[in-house]
Scaffold this motif. Structure first.
Motif, short mmCIF file in Angstrom:
data_model
loop_
_atom_site.label_atom_id
_atom_site.label_comp_id
_atom_site.label_asym_id
_atom_site.label_seq_id
_atom_site.Cartn_x
_atom_site.Cartn_y
_atom_site.Cartn_z
N TRP A 195 85.01 32.47 60.49
CA TRP A 195 84.62 31.82 60.08
C TRP A 195 85.92 30.53 60.55
O TRP A 195 84.99 29.39 60.88
CB TRP A 195 85.55 31.89 58.12
N LEU A 196 86.62 31.49 61.53
CA LEU A 196 87.62 29.95 61.82
C LEU A 196 86.84 29.68 62.72
O LEU A 196 86.75 28.64 63.84
CB LEU A 196 89.46 30.70 62.21
N ALA A 197 86.79 30.46 63.70
CA ALA A 197 85.20 29.96 64.74
C ALA A 197 85.08 28.76 64.71
O ALA A 197 84.54 28.20 65.24
CB ALA A 197 84.93 31.64 65.85
N GLY A 198 83.64 29.12 63.79
CA GLY A 198 83.28 28.79 63.14
C GLY A 198 84.03 27.35 62.89
O GLY A 198 82.84 25.79 63.43
N GLU A 199 84.83 26.57 62.62
CA GLU A 199 85.01 25.38 61.61
C GLU A 199 85.82 24.69 63.21
O GLU A 199 85.55 24.05 63.67
CB GLU A 199 86.62 26.10 60.84
N LEU A 200 86.63 26.03 63.93
CA LEU A 200 86.81 25.35 65.51
C LEU A 200 85.23 24.76 66.34
O LEU A 200 86.01 23.60 67.09
CB LEU A 200 87.47 26.47 66.31
N LEU A 201 84.95 25.35 66.21
CA LEU A 201 83.58 24.98 66.98
C LEU A 201 83.20 23.31 66.55
O LEU A 201 82.67 22.17 67.08
CB LEU A 201 82.42 25.87 66.95
N VAL A 202 83.20 22.93 64.71
CA VAL A 202 82.57 22.08 64.14
C VAL A 202 84.18 21.25 64.59
O VAL A 202 83.92 19.63 65.07
CB VAL A 202 82.90 22.09 62.72
N MET A 219 76.71 27.79 71.42
CA MET A 219 77.31 28.92 70.67
C MET A 219 77.24 29.09 69.31
O MET A 219 77.75 27.58 68.36
CB MET A 219 78.77 28.79 71.52
N ASP A 220 77.54 29.91 68.36
CA ASP A 220 77.46 29.84 67.01
C ASP A 220 78.96 30.74 66.84
O ASP A 220 79.63 31.00 68.36
CB ASP A 220 76.74 30.36 66.42
N ALA A 221 79.36 31.19 66.16
CA ALA A 221 80.79 31.88 65.44
C ALA A 221 81.12 32.56 66.40
O ALA A 221 81.78 32.91 66.69
CB ALA A 221 81.01 31.63 64.05
N ILE A 222 79.73 33.88 66.39
CA ILE A 222 79.19 35.10 66.64
C ILE A 222 79.74 35.35 67.99
O ILE A 222 80.73 36.06 68.49
CB ILE A 222 78.39 36.13 65.81
N LEU A 264 93.18 22.52 60.24
CA LEU A 264 91.82 23.28 58.86
C LEU A 264 90.76 22.35 57.62
O LEU A 264 89.38 22.75 57.27
CB LEU A 264 91.72 24.02 58.19
N GLU A 265 91.93 21.29 57.63
CA GLU A 265 90.79 20.11 56.41
C GLU A 265 91.71 19.28 56.15
O GLU A 265 92.89 18.64 56.75
CB GLU A 265 91.10 20.19 55.22
N THR A 266 91.22 18.48 56.40
CA THR A 266 91.48 16.42 56.56
C THR A 266 91.34 16.21 54.74
O THR A 266 90.58 16.91 54.03
CB THR A 266 90.48 15.52 57.09
N PRO A 267 91.51 15.00 54.04
CA PRO A 267 91.10 14.63 53.38
C PRO A 267 90.10 14.12 52.54
O PRO A 267 89.01 14.54 51.71
CB PRO A 267 92.32 13.37 52.50
N GLU A 268 89.19 13.93 53.82
CA GLU A 268 87.32 13.62 54.11
C GLU A 268 86.81 14.90 53.67
O GLU A 268 86.12 15.36 52.98
CB GLU A 268 86.71 12.71 54.76
N THR A 269 86.90 15.68 54.37
CA THR A 269 86.36 17.06 54.24
C THR A 269 86.82 17.66 53.22
O THR A 269 85.56 18.30 53.34
CB THR A 269 86.91 17.71 55.84
N ARG A 270 88.36 17.55 52.93
CA ARG A 270 88.07 18.13 51.45
C ARG A 270 87.53 17.98 50.26
O ARG A 270 86.54 18.26 49.83
CB ARG A 270 89.54 18.46 50.67
N ALA A 271 87.63 16.61 50.21
CA ALA A 271 86.90 15.64 48.92
C ALA A 271 84.83 16.62 48.96
O ALA A 271 84.11 16.42 48.16
CB ALA A 271 86.12 14.87 49.78
N ALA A 272 84.59 16.60 50.75
CA ALA A 272 82.83 16.45 50.38
C ALA A 272 82.81 18.16 50.15
O ALA A 272 81.92 19.00 49.87
CB ALA A 272 82.90 16.79 52.24
#
Length: 306
Positions: A195-202, A219-222, A264-272
């Protein structure tokens, strides 16, 4: 946790200011809704301390401070307990929220609250300039409440870390696990690392590339976790890549700041994320209602047939 919540609710009546410590890398995900519920029931102002800013993205931290201070009962303060100058400002900010207190006849009474492993006890020790609370790089080190006088005018209550009974959004649970707010026995590191790898990729692909020395395009998270194993030469007996060891390294590099300053979050990504979760819950509720209606219709058909 239930006992700690009950004790906190009892103490809240005699507190002037709630100091809620959250992790600056995930300020909303690490905000305990029970703390919010208890303090608002008693109409207590809150100094929301965004701790570990040395590990968090400064732009995201600034956005969170603006977001939290939309609530007139909240003062947000970004800091790290590693800097004495940051710690020194905490009491003054708390006093500003309760200007009628802070004299020997009416000492300022503060309660430090938050989820496990966000730095409550470290802050307590730093404020008192001596070790009075147990600390450690594991959740739930503090087991009981304790009240200590900083001076004749100021009293502080330290509380055990409080997690709420059910974490609604799966991503919150994963973010908390990645940030070490949930004990190792309650998680599977490989799942959290994916999960963390996927978040960091974005969010921070450039930090992954800089730390591990490979390009992340396509690349994907795996693949990220496997790439870490390859770059570090982690193998298990038989020659396969050691996915477990690579997962552990990714989590440790994030937690220690070796990867860089990450939020791992901002107010905007949290709202989304909340909007997506609400839609998913709506769809699930509709499906459950349809299933219940069909079951009831089947029951009624059987009743008429009888």
């Amino acid at each position: 946790m239930n006992a700690a919540k009950k004790k906190a609710a009892e103490q809240m009546a005699d507190v002037d200011v709630v100091i809620e410590v959250v992790d600056a890398r995930l300020p909303q995900a690490s905000t305990n809704p029970l703390v919010e519920e208890l303090r608002k029931f008693r109409s207590k102002p809150c100094l929301k301390v965004l701790n570990k800013i040395d590990l968090a993205d400064p732009d995201a931290t600034s956005a969170w401070i603006r977001h939290f201070e939309q609530d007139q009962t909240v003062t947000a303060y970004a800091m790290t307990t590693k800097k004495p100058s940051d710690v020194a400002k905490v009491i003054d900010k708390a006093r500003a929220l309760a200007p009628h207190r802070g004299v020997p006849t009416k000492p300022l009474r503060m309660m430090i609250m938050g989820i496990p492993n966000v730095g409550k006890s470290t802050l307590m020790n730093a404020l008192l300039k001596r070790r009075v609370a147990k600390v450690g790089d594991e959740p739930a080190v503090t087991k009981t409440q304790q009240k200590i006088y900083l001076d004749m005018n100021t009293a502080i209550i330290d509380t055990p870390g409080l997690l709420w009974p059910k974490i609604e959004m799966p991503s919150d649970g994963l973010a908390l696990a990645a940030s070490h707010a949930i004990g190792a026995n309650a998680l599977i590191e490989e799942e959290v690392a994916e999960w963390l790898a996927g978040e960091l990729l974005v969010r921070y692909p450039q930090l992954l590339a800089a730390r591990y020395g490979f390009k992340t395009e396509g690349m994907d998270a795996i693949a990220i976790v496997e790439g870490i194993a390859q770059k570090r030469g982690f193998r298990i007996r038989g020659g396969d890549w050691d996915y477990e060891k690579a997962s552990h390294m990714l989590l440790q590099d994030y937690r220690s700041g070796a990867l860089g300053r990450i939020s791992l979050e901002t107010p905007e990504t949290r709202a989304a994320a909340l909007a997506v979760f609400a839609e998913q819950e709506r769809i699930k509720a509709e499906a459950a209602a349809a299933k219940a209606a069909a079951k009831e219709a089947e029951r009624m058909r059987g009743k008429r047939g009888t």
